[in-house]
Every structure is written in C-alpha cells, then in structure tokens.
Scaffold this motif. Structure first.
Motif, PDB file in Angstrom:
ATOM      1  N   ALA A 152       0.866  -1.178   0.000  1.00  0.00           N
ATOM      2  CA  ALA A 152       0.000   0.000   0.000  1.00  0.00           C
ATOM      3  C   ALA A 152       0.902   1.227   0.000  1.00  0.00           C
ATOM      4  O   ALA A 152       1.688   1.435   0.930  1.00  0.00           O
ATOM      5  N   LEU A 153       0.813   2.044  -1.051  1.00  0.00           N
ATOM      6  CA  LEU A 153       1.727   3.161  -1.260  1.00  0.00           C
ATOM      7  C   LEU A 153       0.926   4.438  -1.488  1.00  0.00           C
ATOM      8  O   LEU A 153      -0.136   4.410  -2.126  1.00  0.00           O
ATOM      9  N   SER A 154       1.434   5.564  -0.999  1.00  0.00           N
ATOM     10  CA  SER A 154       0.727   6.825  -1.242  1.00  0.00           C
ATOM     11  C   SER A 154       1.694   8.000  -1.218  1.00  0.00           C
ATOM     12  O   SER A 154       2.718   7.981  -0.517  1.00  0.00           O
ATOM     13  N   VAL A 155       1.369   9.009  -2.012  1.00  0.00           N
ATOM     14  CA  VAL A 155       2.098  10.274  -2.067  1.00  0.00           C
ATOM     15  C   VAL A 155       1.065  11.392  -2.150  1.00  0.00           C
ATOM     16  O   VAL A 155       0.114  11.309  -2.932  1.00  0.00           O
ATOM     17  N   ASP A 156       1.240  12.444  -1.348  1.00  0.00           N
ATOM     18  CA  ASP A 156       0.359  13.606  -1.372  1.00  0.00           C
ATOM     19  C   ASP A 156       1.096  14.795  -1.971  1.00  0.00           C
ATOM     20  O   ASP A 156       2.232  15.104  -1.570  1.00  0.00           O
ATOM     21  N   LEU A 157       0.476  15.449  -2.931  1.00  0.00           N
ATOM     22  CA  LEU A 157       1.069  16.609  -3.593  1.00  0.00           C
ATOM     23  C   LEU A 157       0.135  17.803  -3.479  1.00  0.00           C
ATOM     24  O   LEU A 157      -1.070  17.687  -3.736  1.00  0.00           O
ATOM     25  N   ARG A 158       0.687  18.942  -3.115  1.00  0.00           N
ATOM     26  CA  ARG A 158      -0.077  20.178  -3.076  1.00  0.00           C
ATOM     27  C   ARG A 158      -0.114  20.829  -4.454  1.00  0.00           C
ATOM     28  O   ARG A 158       0.686  20.524  -5.327  1.00  0.00           O
ATOM     29  N   GLU A 159      -1.050  21.748  -4.620  1.00  0.00           N
ATOM     30  CA  GLU A 159      -1.028  22.597  -5.801  1.00  0.00           C
ATOM     31  C   GLU A 159       0.204  23.486  -5.733  1.00  0.00           C
ATOM     32  O   GLU A 159       0.597  23.960  -4.663  1.00  0.00           O
ATOM     33  N   GLY A 160       0.851  23.711  -6.884  1.00  0.00           N
ATOM     34  CA  GLY A 160       2.045  24.538  -6.893  1.00  0.00           C
ATOM     35  C   GLY A 160       2.579  24.716  -8.296  1.00  0.00           C
ATOM     36  O   GLY A 160       1.905  24.384  -9.284  1.00  0.00           O
ATOM     37  N   PRO A 161       3.800  25.195  -8.429  1.00  0.00           N
ATOM     38  CA  PRO A 161       4.368  25.470  -9.758  1.00  0.00           C
ATOM     39  C   PRO A 161       4.763  24.218 -10.533  1.00  0.00           C
ATOM     40  O   PRO A 161       5.099  24.294 -11.715  1.00  0.00           O
ATOM     41  N   GLY A 162       4.781  23.058  -9.890  1.00  0.00           N
ATOM     42  CA  GLY A 162       5.146  21.826 -10.598  1.00  0.00           C
ATOM     43  C   GLY A 162       6.612  21.746 -10.949  1.00  0.00           C
ATOM     44  O   GLY A 162       6.976  21.258 -12.024  1.00  0.00           O
ATOM     45  N   ALA A 163       7.472  22.202 -10.033  1.00  0.00           N
ATOM     46  CA  ALA A 163       8.915  22.158 -10.284  1.00  0.00           C
ATOM     47  C   ALA A 163       9.400  20.710 -10.317  1.00  0.00           C
ATOM     48  O   ALA A 163       8.838  19.839  -9.648  1.00  0.00           O
ATOM     49  N   PRO A 164      10.451  20.426 -11.114  1.00  0.00           N
ATOM     50  CA  PRO A 164      10.984  19.059 -11.154  1.00  0.00           C
ATOM     51  C   PRO A 164      11.414  18.583  -9.778  1.00  0.00           C
ATOM     52  O   PRO A 164      12.011  19.334  -8.996  1.00  0.00           O
ATOM     53  N   SER A 165      11.111  17.341  -9.470  1.00  0.00           N
ATOM     54  CA  SER A 165      11.483  16.759  -8.191  1.00  0.00           C
ATOM     55  C   SER A 165      12.859  16.113  -8.285  1.00  0.00           C
ATOM     56  O   SER A 165      13.463  16.041  -9.353  1.00  0.00           O
ATOM     57  N   SER A 166      13.310  15.602  -7.162  1.00  0.00           N
ATOM     58  CA  SER A 166      14.592  14.890  -7.146  1.00  0.00           C
ATOM     59  C   SER A 166      14.521  13.570  -7.905  1.00  0.00           C
ATOM     60  O   SER A 166      15.555  12.973  -8.214  1.00  0.00           O
ATOM     61  N   GLU A 167      13.306  13.096  -8.218  1.00  0.00           N
ATOM     62  CA  GLU A 167      13.144  11.834  -8.941  1.00  0.00           C
ATOM     63  C   GLU A 167      12.872  12.045 -10.430  1.00  0.00           C
ATOM     64  O   GLU A 167      12.682  11.065 -11.173  1.00  0.00           O
TER      65      GLU A 167
END
Length: 293
Positions: A152-167
């Motif tokens: 069971a896996l989950s990630v929560d993301l807020r609204e924002g500029p959508g900058a590139p992540s470390s992944e």
C-alpha cells in the motif's frame, strides 16, 4: 458555543495535506517490501500544476530475484494496480520498459531484474488541485520459488508550480526504456506474415531492416497468441547485420482475429508494433506490409 459546519471534500483534502508528514509530501513514498523485493511510488514534480502527473512505480529486486512484464509468460504473475483510493485521479496509464527473457526448464518468462521503474501517466479529475496518489499493488518476486507480494503506497502533492522533483531524472530515464515505434528505434518492418507448417502449427515470420546500426541479438516478444509466451525466435541476419528475419512457432491451438502485439528488443533499443492476425492452422493467414507499423 461553537457551531459545527459541513466540510467539503476540497477543504478536507487541504487539511489532510497540511497535517501530513513532510516526507509524505515529497516526490516519493516510503519503500515497502522485504528482503526479496521493495517498491515505492515516485513523482516527477513536487507539486500539482496542470491536468496530468508523471509518476513511477519503482521496484528494487536483490540479486537472484526478479519481477514480471505485463505479459509474464508461462509461470509468472504480472503486477496488478489499484488506484481507487486516490484523490483527484481520473485515470492512470502504466508504460512498460522492454523486458528480458528467462527460460527455466523450457518455460518462457519475460522479466525485470534489479532496480527499474514503470512510468505512469496520471490524468487528474480537477487540474491544479491538491492530489493524493494511492496505490494498492499486488506483484510477485521470484527466484527458485515465487512469492506473492502486496504493498500500500501513497504520495500527497499540493497545488504549486510543478517544479521538477529529485526523482524527475530517474523517471525520464525510465521513459526512454519504454519501446516506441519501429521508426523511433531506427527499424523498418518490411514483412510480417503467418504461415501454415507441415506440423500444423502456425509460424510467425517477421523481416526487419535497420537503418541506424546492425542488429546484434534481436529477441521478439509475442503477445496475443494464447496463454503463455512463445519461445525466442530463430534469427537469420544478412546484409552485414542490417537485415533480420525472425521466425516464431505459435501454439497450435491459437485462434485470434485481432493482430498480435510484437515487441522486438535488440540491446538498448526496442520497438512495439502490430503484427498480423492469427487464424486457426487450417486457414492460416498471410499478410505482407511495406514500411514500418
């Protein structure tokens, strides 16, 4: 005296993200698994901007263990994805990097080993809104025995500029391993046919021309020819390796009117294309094509 008010789903999601641990709002979930395999979800951005998200399901297998492709073969189990617990997710489309072939006692398997990522394109219900990506994943890890796994896996993301992540770079690299069209791989499909043989088994014949570089050791993964996975092709190279003829014996009970799905893998390059439709051996069809599919 305080008065209770009805809380809307958007406000509830905002509250959930506000109280969630910082790690859960990062570009990756925690790893889940054991000594035989681990898995997590990663995202290409650290926030939501637009109506889609690029996501990956990352697997990590230790030496001696492996997982399976979408068509696992004679003995494997393909991963199964359940995104229904997600919030603001309308659909999720999984892409599959090219597999490798493993043959055990004559049984054909299409597998992945080591650390690999299955890219996923997620379409959002509401653009530019906070999103929870929740995945219930069932898969297998195999060595001498196969063990079913669940995560069971989950990630929560807020609204924002959508900058590139470390992944983001790891996801971009994984996308490049997903087979494209033959033209993108520098390959032209010059002939594709299914022929009846003296044994009564239909035989698939594919002829390929490589404009970019000589073929090295091409393999052909055939989907849609019944249960399991046909054996590796017999390969004939000519024109200094620029031309390849691949022949695959199909199951004798194959009955199918839709075209086969073919994936050719040759070293670091791979391509997926439609093959001819399969008929019963008594009325095997022939089809020839010019140019790539």
């Amino acid at each position: 005296m305080f008065q209770l008010a009805r809380i809307g789903p958007r406000f509830a999601m905002a509250v959930l993200l506000a109280v969630a641990p910082l790690a859960a709002r990062a570009a990756a979930s925690d790893w889940r698994g054991d000594a035989r395999a681990e898995v997590r979800v990663i995202t290409a951005t650290d926030s939501v901007h637009g109506d889609t998200l690029d996501v990956g399901v990352e697997f990590r297998y230790p030496a001696g263990w492996h997982g399976y492709w979408r068509t696992p073969g004679d003995t494997g189990i393909a991963p199964r994805f359940d995104w229904s617990a997600s919030h603001n997710v309308a659909s999720a489309s999984v892409s599959w990097p090219a597999p490798s072939r493993l043959v055990i006692d004559g049984l054909q398997n299409s597998i992945y080993t080591g650390d690999f990522i299955l890219p996923v394109k997620i379409r959002l219900t509401q653009p530019h809104q906070a999103t929870r990506i929740a995945l219930m994943l069932d898969y297998a890890t195999c060595a001498n025995v196969c063990v079913p796994e669940h995560a069971a896996l989950s990630v929560d993301l807020r609204e924002g500029p959508g900058a590139p992540s470390s992944e983001a770079q790891a996801l971009a690299t994984a996308l490049r391993t997903v087979p494209g069209t033959p033209a993108q791989a520098g390959i032209r499909v010059t002939r594709s046919s299914i022929e009846a043989t003296r044994t009564g088994r239909p035989r698939l014949s594919i002829e390929l021309h490589s404009a970019a570089s000589a073929f090295q050791s091409p393999d052909l993964f055939v989907e849609g020819a019944g249960a399991g996975l046909p054996a590796a092709p017999r390969v004939q190279l000519s024109e200094h390796g620029r031309h390849a003829r691949l022949e695959v014996d199909l199951p004798p009970t194959t009955t199918r009117t839709a075209p086969l799905r073919l994936t050719v893998v040759d070293g670091a390059r791979a391509a997926t294309f439609a093959g001819p439709a399969v008929a019963t051996p008594a009325s095997a069809t022939h089809a020839s094509i010019n140019g790539s599919l």
